[in-house]
Design a protein around this motif. Sequence first.
Motif, PDB file in Angstrom:
ATOM      1  N   LYS A 212      61.371  20.875 -51.119  1.00 53.31           N
ATOM      2  CA  LYS A 212      61.191  20.196 -49.835  1.00 53.31           C
ATOM      3  C   LYS A 212      60.465  18.868 -49.963  1.00 53.31           C
ATOM      4  CE  LYS A 212      62.803  22.621 -46.358  1.00 53.31           C
ATOM      5  NZ  LYS A 212      63.715  22.063 -45.398  1.00 53.31           N
ATOM      6  N   VAL A 213      59.600  18.752 -50.948  1.00 50.03           N
ATOM      7  CA  VAL A 213      58.825  17.531 -51.162  1.00 50.03           C
ATOM      8  C   VAL A 213      59.108  17.053 -52.586  1.00 50.03           C
ATOM      9  CG1 VAL A 213      56.517  16.517 -51.193  1.00 50.03           C
ATOM     10  CG2 VAL A 213      57.038  18.346 -49.576  1.00 50.03           C
TER      11      VAL A 213
ATOM     12  N   THR B  76      52.205  17.154 -47.020  1.00 47.09           N
ATOM     13  CA  THR B  76      53.612  17.183 -46.608  1.00 47.09           C
ATOM     14  C   THR B  76      54.198  18.577 -46.809  1.00 47.09           C
ATOM     15  OG1 THR B  76      53.823  14.852 -47.197  1.00 47.09           O
ATOM     16  CG2 THR B  76      55.862  16.092 -46.904  1.00 47.09           C
ATOM     17  N   LEU B  77      53.901  19.210 -47.932  1.00 48.97           N
ATOM     18  CA  LEU B  77      54.411  20.564 -48.159  1.00 48.97           C
ATOM     19  C   LEU B  77      53.843  21.522 -47.113  1.00 48.97           C
ATOM     20  CD1 LEU B  77      56.210  22.331 -49.908  1.00 48.97           C
ATOM     21  CD2 LEU B  77      54.263  22.677 -51.449  1.00 48.97           C
TER      22      LEU B  77
ATOM     23  N   SER C 262      57.084  22.302 -54.276  1.00 51.31           N
ATOM     24  CA  SER C 262      57.005  20.988 -54.897  1.00 51.31           C
ATOM     25  C   SER C 262      56.185  21.137 -56.171  1.00 51.31           C
ATOM     26  CB  SER C 262      56.379  19.944 -53.964  1.00 51.31           C
ATOM     27  OG  SER C 262      56.543  18.650 -54.544  1.00 51.31           O
TER      28      SER C 262
ATOM     29  N   TRP D  74      55.642  21.516 -43.843  1.00 49.11           N
ATOM     30  CA  TRP D  74      56.942  22.205 -43.815  1.00 49.11           C
ATOM     31  C   TRP D  74      56.825  23.674 -43.426  1.00 49.11           C
ATOM     32  CZ3 TRP D  74      61.658  20.482 -43.486  1.00 49.11           C
ATOM     33  CH2 TRP D  74      61.953  19.199 -43.928  1.00 49.11           C
TER      34      TRP D  74
ATOM     35  N   VAL E  57      51.503  14.984 -51.306  1.00 47.05           N
ATOM     36  CA  VAL E  57      52.376  16.115 -51.624  1.00 47.05           C
ATOM     37  C   VAL E  57      51.852  17.378 -50.934  1.00 47.05           C
ATOM     38  CG1 VAL E  57      53.226  17.640 -53.467  1.00 47.05           C
ATOM     39  CG2 VAL E  57      53.227  15.158 -53.792  1.00 47.05           C
TER      40      VAL E  57
END
Length: 167
Positions: free
Chosen positions: A126-127, A162-163, A98, A166, A159
Amino acid sequence: MDANTKSLLIIWHSRTHAAKQAAQAAFDAACKIRQELGQQDQILMLYASEVRLEQLLQADAYLFCAPENLASLSGAMKEFFDRFYYDLLGNIEGRPYSAIITAGSDGQGALRQLQRICTGWRLNEKVVPIILNTASQTKEEILAPKTLTAEQLAQAAEVGSTLYAWL
């Protein structure tokens, strides 16, 4: 690092501290999630000129934080991509990434440039990347050290966390 340990690499460049603050917020949030989950994953935050090829090859995900300068990525971040582009080509496909762009008004030019580079590497966005607008329009505002708002820092943290999730 053992085979089960994952690695998030946060790469940043900043002249006025806005992108560094965003990178730090993302780093702190990822570390908090790692701690809550009881994981031992590696989370690194490195200045663009300090990144080594081995670190890029070992990373499982990437977060790029940079300012937009004159509708493009900052020169130091562009130099980072130029330095490693061909060494990584064909070696990091599919890894999540990201981006966080800090900008005085727009930021779209720098984001498009970064996304095109990451598309060439076949990275997986992904983000959704974000642009943090500092509303800097005059020469003095543009050159002055920046302080991101609490909302902007929260966006950057989201961000980063969330990354990391993953991985």
